[in-house]
Design a protein around this motif. Structure first.
Motif, PDB file in Angstrom:
ATOM      1  N   PRO A  56     -46.867  51.672  25.407  1.00 34.60           N
ATOM      2  CA  PRO A  56     -47.165  50.248  25.600  1.00 34.60           C
ATOM      3  C   PRO A  56     -48.377  49.989  26.479  1.00 34.60           C
ATOM      4  O   PRO A  56     -49.057  48.969  26.301  1.00 34.60           O
ATOM      5  CB  PRO A  56     -45.889  49.699  26.249  1.00 34.60           C
ATOM      6  N   ARG A  57     -48.684  50.884  27.412  1.00 33.15           N
ATOM      7  CA  ARG A  57     -49.888  50.708  28.237  1.00 33.15           C
ATOM      8  C   ARG A  57     -51.137  50.770  27.368  1.00 33.15           C
ATOM      9  O   ARG A  57     -52.029  49.928  27.481  1.00 33.15           O
ATOM     10  CB  ARG A  57     -49.949  51.786  29.315  1.00 33.15           C
ATOM     11  N   LEU A  58     -51.193  51.796  26.507  1.00 37.42           N
ATOM     12  CA  LEU A  58     -52.349  51.943  25.621  1.00 37.42           C
ATOM     13  C   LEU A  58     -52.380  50.837  24.580  1.00 37.42           C
ATOM     14  O   LEU A  58     -53.454  50.355  24.199  1.00 37.42           O
ATOM     15  CB  LEU A  58     -52.308  53.310  24.941  1.00 37.42           C
ATOM     16  N   ALA A  59     -51.203  50.443  24.095  1.00 35.55           N
ATOM     17  CA  ALA A  59     -51.144  49.383  23.086  1.00 35.55           C
ATOM     18  C   ALA A  59     -51.676  48.068  23.639  1.00 35.55           C
ATOM     19  O   ALA A  59     -52.418  47.348  22.952  1.00 35.55           O
ATOM     20  CB  ALA A  59     -49.712  49.208  22.593  1.00 35.55           C
ATOM     21  N   ALA A  60     -51.324  47.735  24.883  1.00 37.93           N
ATOM     22  CA  ALA A  60     -51.819  46.494  25.494  1.00 37.93           C
ATOM     23  C   ALA A  60     -53.333  46.524  25.627  1.00 37.93           C
ATOM     24  O   ALA A  60     -54.021  45.525  25.342  1.00 37.93           O
ATOM     25  CB  ALA A  60     -51.160  46.288  26.853  1.00 37.93           C
ATOM     26  N   ALA A  61     -53.877  47.662  26.053  1.00 38.49           N
ATOM     27  CA  ALA A  61     -55.330  47.788  26.180  1.00 38.49           C
ATOM     28  C   ALA A  61     -56.009  47.732  24.808  1.00 38.49           C
ATOM     29  O   ALA A  61     -57.098  47.153  24.657  1.00 38.49           O
ATOM     30  CB  ALA A  61     -55.681  49.091  26.893  1.00 38.49           C
TER      31      ALA A  61
END
Length: 585
Positions: A227-232
């Motif tokens: 989710p961290r990478l997805a948000a970015a």
């Protein structure tokens, strides 16, 4: 020249005029835009035009026709790739019925193909098609004429095996048009493919370019799992439309330091949207309308919707409404005892025209009502609100939503009892205030056969959708009188004084969530570097919550992204979380 009419912002809904010079397929995805040079799908560093997808789908269609699989069921593994889109189009173009398979273990895949009597199935390679020894079983199970079927999705049964839902083309198309009429999109939109492949919400993302002219953006597998990478990634690509389960939306919001201002529309689907999840999403996407989408695979898409204007979601309270029925659907509320007649509170039912054709196992999907019409009973207890909209209250049975996946607890129990040495199993469901749910499983072992917890978990991954594999598994000699007990920490996690340290508890919970029976996880390494995904992190947090007797927000694992950092935070706030004495700090 013919003019292409599509579902766009500010336009009335009209059916597109088929472009006669392009490669076409029947139904929604066959209505290809005239400009085949325009980009339809962006996958990592690949830009694929509508013409590219058409060419890929023609290859698939040729293989299917070459094997004489028209009007036959063909299994197709779902994934986030342009090739998956092309396979669906190619199957529809050839007149075949795709049975959409999730990211499952071999046993569940075999069960799904058997349930549909599939004549063939695609493998991992782009054009690899394996003929199956079913000799007409699809026609026997689904009827001689499969012409009305669009595709087959899978849901949970009570036997430990997947159950197919045969989705009709007319109902699928009507639901799709109604969705995009309610939430118009156009060529300026960028739609994220972040829904779980193989689930009905993902099909809305896949067909959007053909109905609206929008561009579909597909993230890489590592981005989709974190989710961290997805948000970015959402911010980097200026995504305007996002669908996700309430859990995924909360995880992205909790792991991101900045809002994604490009988002103008966020759809919550696949599970109950809580006020906590809505508030998190509203802060994450401050300029977006948030749509709470209600539906089931049987309906077969969204049947009710509640829209929250930009900025309004931050003050939401439970229960969040599921709204009103879309234009293609007729719904009603009947008393919980099914005594007939309308009621302000009771079971939500959907009229037959907006429902799937049936189940592959012959289980009745529709039942006649007192009004002479046929209805699908959702099993959801809802209440009519003063403004005419509805809100979800609870289930009327043991069906639950876990990580955006629907499952009958009986299916988990049935899968567990298929493992050698298990004579009885009880699954229970717990949910925190943010709507994050998990399953706990307790099994009774045979006096003559050893049952290993790690082997049991591995077997469940083979039989079940990975999203619904229990977060905690306990092996006992007999069931407790109360099936909703709190599990005690296993003996091997205890110190010499009979209690376990917090670090030991976290280590054991982490190994359990990852399916590792042994081996120490680096306490200073990041969760994702250790092999966690957003799904396994949900299992980890749920199991820690059970062990500590506390309600722990899953967002914390993104703010404290290692076992030691997480442990330090828990120690600091331990008195606020729990009064348990089953472990040492």
């Amino acid at each position: 020249m013919h003019k292409e009419a599509s579902v766009s912002r500010g336009d009335e809904l009209t059916a597109p005029v088929r472009d006669t010079i392009s490669t076409t397929a029947p139904g929604l995805l066959g209505r290809m835009p005239r400009d085949l040079s325009r980009v339809a799908v962006v996958h990592e560093d690949r830009d694929l035009t509508f013409g590219d997808i058409a060419a890929l789908s023609e290859d698939v269609s040729g293989v299917v026709r070459g094997h004489g699989l028209e009007r036959r069921v063909v299994g197709v593994p779902a994934d986030r790739s342009p090739e998956f889109v092309a396979r669906l189009i190619g199957l529809w173009s050839a007149g075949a019925v795709p049975a959409i398979l999730g990211d499952w273990g071999p046993e569940r895949v075999r069960g799904a193909l058997t349930a549909t009597g599939a004549a063939a199935a695609f493998g991992p390679s782009p054009a690899g098609l394996e003929l199956l020894d079913t000799a007409g079983d699809d026609r026997r199970l689904l009827g001689e004429d499969l012409g009305e079927a669009s595709h087959i999705l899978f849901t949970s049964g009570t036997t430990g095996r997947p159950k197919g839902i045969v989705v009709g083309r007319a109902a699928f198309e009507a639901a799709s048009w109604a969705f995009f009429k309610e939430l118009p999109m156009d060529e300026s939109d960028r739609i994220a493919f972040l829904s779980r492949p193989g689930h009905d919400p993902s099909l809305r993302e896949l067909i959007a370019p053909w109905l609206t002219g929008a561009t579909l953006y597909i993230p890489g597998s590592r981005t989709a799992a974190d989710p961290r990478l997805a948000a970015a990634w959402l911010a980097e690509h200026s995504i305007t439309v996002l669908q996700g389960s309430p859990v995924l939306l909360q995880l992205m919001a909790g792991s991101s330091n900045r809002p994604v201002d490009s988002l103008r529309l966020v759809c919550s689907a696949g599970a109950r949207l809580t006020a906590a999840a809505l508030r998190s999403t509203a802060r994450f996407a401050p300029r977006a309308t948030i749509a709470n989408c209600y539906g089931a695979s049987e309906t077969p898409q969204v049947v009710c919707m509640h829209r929250v204007p930009p900025g309004k979601g931050v003050a939401s309270e439970d229960p969040v409404p599921i709204g009103r029925a879309l234009g293609h659907a007729v719904v009603r509320i009947v008393p919980d005892d099914m005594s007939g007649g309308e009621s302000p509170q009771g079971r939500l039912q959907v009229e037959a025209a907006a429902c799937a054709l049936g189940y592959t196992d012959g289980t009745p999907l529709l039942a006649p009502g007192h009004d002479g019409r046929r209805w699908y009973d959702t099993g959801d207890i809802v209440r009519r609100l003063p403004d005419g909209s509805m809100c979800f209250l609870r289930r009327a049975d043991r069906q639950v939503q876990v990580n955006g996946a629907r499952v009958e607890l009986e299916e988990i129990e049935g899968a567990a009892t298929r493992v050698a040495g298990v004579v009885e199993a009880v699954a229970t469901f717990v949910e925190d205030g943010g709507g994050v749910g998990s399953v706990r499983l307790t099994v009774v072992r045979s006096p003559t056969t050893a049952v290993d917890g790690d082997e049991l978990r591995a077997a469940l991954f083979d039989y079940l959708d990975p999203a619904v594999v229990p977060s905690s598994i306990e092996v006992r000699d007999s069931l407790p009188e109360d099936p909703g007990w709190d599990s005690a920490p296993p003996e091997d996690a205890h110190g010499e004084d009979g209690t376990a340290t917090l670090s030991e508890v976290l280590q054991e919970c982490a190994r359990s969530a990852l399916g590792r029976g042994s081996g120490r996880i680096d306490p200073d390494g990041g969760f994702f570097e250790a092999g966690f995904t957003s799904m396994s992190l949900m299992r980890f947090v749920s199991e820690v919550s059970v062990r500590l007797g506390a309600e722990i927000s899953p967002v914390l694992v993104y703010r404290f992204p290692s076992l030691n950092a997480f442990a330090d935070h828990l120690r600091e706030h331990l008195d606020d979380l729990t009064s348990s004495s089953d472990f040492r700090r």
